[in-house]
Design an enzyme around this catalytic site. Structure first.
Site, PDB file in Angstrom:
ATOM      1  N   LYS A 237       0.825  -1.210   0.000  1.00 52.97           N
ATOM      2  CA  LYS A 237       0.000   0.000   0.000  1.00 52.97           C
ATOM      3  C   LYS A 237       0.864   1.266   0.000  1.00 52.97           C
ATOM      4  CE  LYS A 237      -0.765  -0.444   4.978  1.00 52.97           C
ATOM      5  NZ  LYS A 237      -1.633  -1.046   6.012  1.00 52.97           N
TER       6      LYS A 237
ATOM      7  N   TYR B 182      11.487  31.861   7.653  1.00 51.68           N
ATOM      8  CA  TYR B 182      10.145  32.391   7.947  1.00 51.68           C
ATOM      9  C   TYR B 182       9.938  32.592   9.448  1.00 51.68           C
ATOM     10  CZ  TYR B 182       8.423  31.534   3.219  1.00 51.68           C
ATOM     11  OH  TYR B 182       8.221  31.551   1.872  1.00 51.68           O
TER      12      TYR B 182
END
Ligand SMILES: *Cc1c(COP(=O)(O)O)cnc(C)c1O
Length: 368
Positions: A42, A263
């Site tokens: 998966k 930032y």
């Protein structure tokens, strides 16, 4: 130390060691003893690339695969030998049974509605089509409740309609060997299985393979351990690391005391520091939570993340690393011998599964 031109087009190179994945599967198969060993594919083989991983494991002799979704299973089908069994853990979505039949996929039936759909599909196709039955033994996520099993068995016609090939359940706490849930779930699984005499059983994910023979039943279903994740965090990892990640320095500069980096200006230099910017960020799965706390490695030496992780870049404090080694184009390791997937997970307050499955699609991928 400077990346070659083809790999330099991308911000980072993800190296997948297929030999390690194969060795991990062999170790899991040996550890699972008499049980057969499947491979869970998966999420694109937990981010490593199903196209490459599935055929490699098929070469090792793996013939049972699990995906979560029908779509993943359809992609997997042509990658593995025709005699492989592909189970779809989430079962048939409403109205999609025909695609299971067409592509030779085996649904895991999790609730009465999926069972009804599958029975109807068998009647339509006039075939006793195979399906797995999943029981909920305590995780309350997917699978038949005991009352659903009562109802199924109350009407014996189901057995003439579809062919049960596997009884399965999933453990909630297998990574914690001493957790009482393991034993409780195993016992509930035994009670439910006894109602389906002769039906092969499967309970073990990666961690449960290492819980001993009581958990092995007929089929083990490891995913994470194939890809090098430690099945029992805190103990020695018996598996081989399967991924390496190497980014490239885009720019390097000196900052002075009081200069801010990144930032939010969350990092402010307390003296002259050298800052190197690498071309990987949270859009590549390097979690923003690692702002100001994670590390990269240069020739085995840790360099801390300075400031906030950006979308496409990360600033590192590389003060003390020789200048020639932090010039643009120089390489920096994010996953390497010194920093495993589990190490990153610990710093990011998550699990190795999440670190791996988030690894981005922008990397240049190299398979060994
Ligand atoms: C994901 C999954 C597995 C594999 O689990 P790992 O911990 O990665 O080995 C096995 N069974 C089910 C039902 C799963 O959802």
């Amino acid at each position: 130390m400077v990346a070659s031109v083809d790999t330099a087009r991308a911000g980072a190179v993800l190296t997948v060691d297929l030999a390690a994945v194969r060795a991990n599967w062999r170790l899991l198969r040996r550890t699972a003893g008499k049980a057969a060993c499947a491979a869970v594919m998966k999420a694109d083989a937990y981010g490593l690339g199903m196209d490459m991983v599935a055929p490699a494991l098929a070469e090792e002799g793996c013939r049972v695969f699990f995906t979560a979704h029908l779509e993943e299973a359809m992609r997997l089908r042509p990658l593995v030998p025709d005699d492989s069994t592909i189970y779809v853990l989430h079962g048939p979505p409403p109205g999609a049974t025909a695609e299971f039949v067409e592509h030779g996929l085996v649904p895991v039936l999790n609730d009465p509605a999926q069972i009804a759909d599958w029975r109807a599909a068998c009647r339509r196709h006039r075939q006793r089509l195979p399906a797995a039955l999943q029981f909920d033994t305590g995780m309350s996520r997917m699978g038949l409740a005991p009352v659903d099993v009562d109802r199924l068995l109350a009407d014996p016609a189901w057995k003439d309609e579809f062919k049960p090939v596997l009884a399965m359940s999933h453990l909630a706490c297998a990574d914690d060997a001493g957790h009482p849930m393991n034993r409780a779930q195993r016992e509930r699984f035994a009670v439910l299985r006894a109602r389906f005499p002769g039906l092969p059983g499967s309970l073990a994910n990666s961690s449960a393979v290492f819980l001993g023979p009581d958990y092995h039943h007929d089929l083990a279903r490891p995913g994470a351990a194939l890809y090098g994740i430690n099945p029992h965090p805190g103990k020695d990892n018996p598996l081989r690391q399967a991924v390496g990640l190497r980014a490239r320095i885009v720019q390097s500069r000196m900052v002075a005391a009081g200069d801010a980096v990144g930032y939010g200006a969350r990092y402010v230099a307390d003296g002259p520091r050298r800052i190197a910017t690498i071309g990987i960020g949270y859009a590549d799965g390097w979690l923003r939570f690692l702002s100001g706390r994670g590390h990269a490695y240069i020739d085995g030496v840790p360099v801390p993340i300075a400031g906030t992780v950006s979308m496409d870049s990360i600033t590192l404090d590389v003060t003390g690393i020789p200048e020639g080694r932090v010039a643009p184009g120089c390489e920096v390791d994010l996953l390497c011998a010194q920093q495993t997937v589990d190490d990153v997970a610990r710093e990011a307050a998550t699990i190795g599964y999440e670190v791996l499955t988030r690894l981005g699609s922008r990397f240049h991928r190299r398979y060994r």
